[in-house]
Design an enzyme around this catalytic site. Structure first.
Site, mmCIF file in Angstrom:
data_model
loop_
_atom_site.group_PDB
_atom_site.id
_atom_site.type_symbol
_atom_site.label_atom_id
_atom_site.label_comp_id
_atom_site.label_asym_id
_atom_site.label_seq_id
_atom_site.Cartn_x
_atom_site.Cartn_y
_atom_site.Cartn_z
ATOM 1 N N TRP A 130 0.863 -1.181 0.000
ATOM 2 C CA TRP A 130 0.000 0.000 0.000
ATOM 3 C C TRP A 130 0.902 1.235 0.000
ATOM 4 O O TRP A 130 1.799 1.351 0.852
ATOM 5 C CB TRP A 130 -0.876 -0.045 1.248
ATOM 6 C CG TRP A 130 -1.785 1.109 1.452
ATOM 7 C CD1 TRP A 130 -2.645 1.663 0.548
ATOM 8 C CD2 TRP A 130 -1.949 1.846 2.671
ATOM 9 N NE1 TRP A 130 -3.335 2.707 1.124
ATOM 10 C CE2 TRP A 130 -2.922 2.842 2.425
ATOM 11 C CE3 TRP A 130 -1.375 1.776 3.935
ATOM 12 C CZ2 TRP A 130 -3.333 3.740 3.400
ATOM 13 C CZ3 TRP A 130 -1.777 2.657 4.900
ATOM 14 C CH2 TRP A 130 -2.748 3.630 4.631
ATOM 15 N N ASP A 210 -0.558 -5.140 10.002
ATOM 16 C CA ASP A 210 -1.618 -4.274 9.496
ATOM 17 C C ASP A 210 -2.787 -5.149 9.050
ATOM 18 O O ASP A 210 -2.712 -5.819 8.014
ATOM 19 C CB ASP A 210 -1.090 -3.434 8.330
ATOM 20 C CG ASP A 210 -2.098 -2.393 7.854
ATOM 21 O OD1 ASP A 210 -3.171 -2.268 8.473
ATOM 22 O OD2 ASP A 210 -1.801 -1.705 6.858
ATOM 23 N N LYS A 245 -13.319 -0.936 5.890
ATOM 24 C CA LYS A 245 -13.755 -1.851 4.839
ATOM 25 C C LYS A 245 -14.782 -2.846 5.342
ATOM 26 O O LYS A 245 -15.831 -3.030 4.731
ATOM 27 C CB LYS A 245 -12.552 -2.599 4.264
ATOM 28 C CG LYS A 245 -11.612 -1.732 3.427
ATOM 29 C CD LYS A 245 -10.665 -0.939 4.286
ATOM 30 C CE LYS A 245 -9.665 -0.142 3.455
ATOM 31 N NZ LYS A 245 -8.788 0.699 4.302
#
Length: 395
Positions: A130, A210, A245
């Site tokens: 990312w 993460d 999300k």
């Protein structure tokens, strides 16, 4: 003084969003922005969240400050979902504490900042990753060391991560995606996580995990298994978590940060540093979205509704992946690995020229890296996407 500042390059994804919005073609396809979409192309508010927000509206009595730690009821309600229902009876008992952050981004920022404050000077990171991971690490002044995340066959390159861990020094940190890797969708399997966890523990380095997409890959429990494997053998770890999300709360910026300490007695000192860093960065996190998540997680009926909605999302993305994989090799691109990957994203090996042609000639928008959001594909546009791949492959 301000006239010394030089223009910074625009964020490529934000620029892509603007280009897509300005395109008048009714059959354009957006595979760029990283949000879930239904088969009709919508990004809806979860029904469970809507119900929680109505309850919050009716019962909330104050908008007063909560402090830099945020809604600790939210933090506590998430804990068994992340670490397992029986974590209180495990060796982790008494060694975990957390705080609320502005999205998973805030969780990553806080984890890296706390690692730096504890003495870390460099962070190992698989690439591609990312984009904000590298930006955060660099902005905090830590050295970035990289290793390849993906192997040429579309699987996770476990040899590369193990070699990086072997090269790392005690006091280094390593940043790993818990599941649904962004941007590749390529996750480590159970055996690979076992080896990675053992190597981290032996090397004496600090894992930063993460977990931004729990529930969007194979299931809530399955998607947390890699993280739990690491935590079972390492003495300490930092965890960044996102609800943006899996609760559909993108614009509300709902995240959390957790620390696993060697001893429970160390937690107050560690969290005091976390609170101080948060106070200097964002002072206090936004409350509304986290309060809605807390209400959902404290109500069994709303939990069941939320998990059902999450299952619908996961099933749709799996169906898209299966359909793409079934197309086989199209225009020189082997789509079969997409079916083995997880979450919102995959990376297709496309040249920048071909990506530009897909956008100009067919109205298909994707990141310049070849990353696609599989949720942007639907029953009505998937065949057109495959046909465009075939057509551009002939040029």
């Amino acid at each position: 003084m301000l006239d010394t500042l030089v223009p910074q390059p625009a964020d490529a994804l934000l620029a892509l969003i603007k280009l897509h919005a300005a395109d008048p073609r009714p059959d354009k396809i957006d595979l760029g922005v990283g949000v879930y979409r239904t088969g009709q192309g919508d990004t809806p508010v979860f029904g469970a969240i809507k119900a929680a927000e109505r309850r919050l509206l009716e019962t909330q009595t104050s908008k007063s400050y909560l402090g830099p730690e945020g809604d600790m009821g939210f933090v506590a309600a998430l804990t068994p979902r992340i670490f397992g229902a029986g974590f209180d009876a495990s060796p982790l008992s008494g060694r975990i504490e957390g705080m609320q952050t502005p999205g998973g981004t805030g969780g990553v920022r806080l984890a890296v900042a706390l690692a730096k404050k504890a003495g870390a000077t460099r962070v190992w990171m698989g690439t591609p990753s990312w984009p904000n991971h590298a930006q955060i690490i660099a902005d905090l002044g830590l050295e970035i060391r990289t290793f390849a995340h993906a192997a040429p066959d579309g699987s996770a390159d476990s040899a590369a991560v193990l070699a990086a861990i072997a090269e790392a020094q005690p006091g280094d940190a390593i940043l790993l995606h818990g599941c649904c890797h962004n941007p590749t969708g390529i996750d480590y399997d159970a055996a690979q996580w076992d080896a990675i966890a053992a190597a981290i523990a032996a090397a004496g380095i600090l894992p930063i995990l993460d977990l931004a997409y729990q529930g969007l890959g194979e299931g809530m429990e399955e998607d947390a298994s890699g993280l739990r494997t690491v935590l079972a053998v390492v003495p300490e770890a930092l965890i960044a978590y996102s609800c943006d999300k899996n609760f559909g709360l993108y614009r509300d910026r709902v995240g959390a940060f957790y620390v696993v300490a060697r001893e429970g007695s160390q937690l107050p000192a560690i969290l005091s540093n976390g609170h101080a860093l948060a106070r200097a960065n964002w002072s206090m996190p936004p409350d509304h979205g986290a309060a809605a998540v807390r209400i959902v997680l404290e109500d069994p009926a709303l939990v069941a509704q939320w998990l059902d909605e999450l299952n619908t999302m996961r099933t749709r993305m799996r169906q898209v992946r299966v359909a793409l994989a079934a197309a086989g090799t199209v225009g020189g691109i082997d789509l079969t690995p997409v079916g083995r990957q997880n979450g919102l994203f995959s990376v297709l090996p496309l040249s920048k020229e071909r990506i530009a042609a897909l956008r100009a000639d067919y109205g298909i928008y994707m990141a310049g890296s070849g990353r696609i959001n599989v949720a942007g594909l639907t029953a009505s546009n998937l065949d057109a996407f495959v046909a465009a791949l075939a057509a551009t492959g002939k040029k």
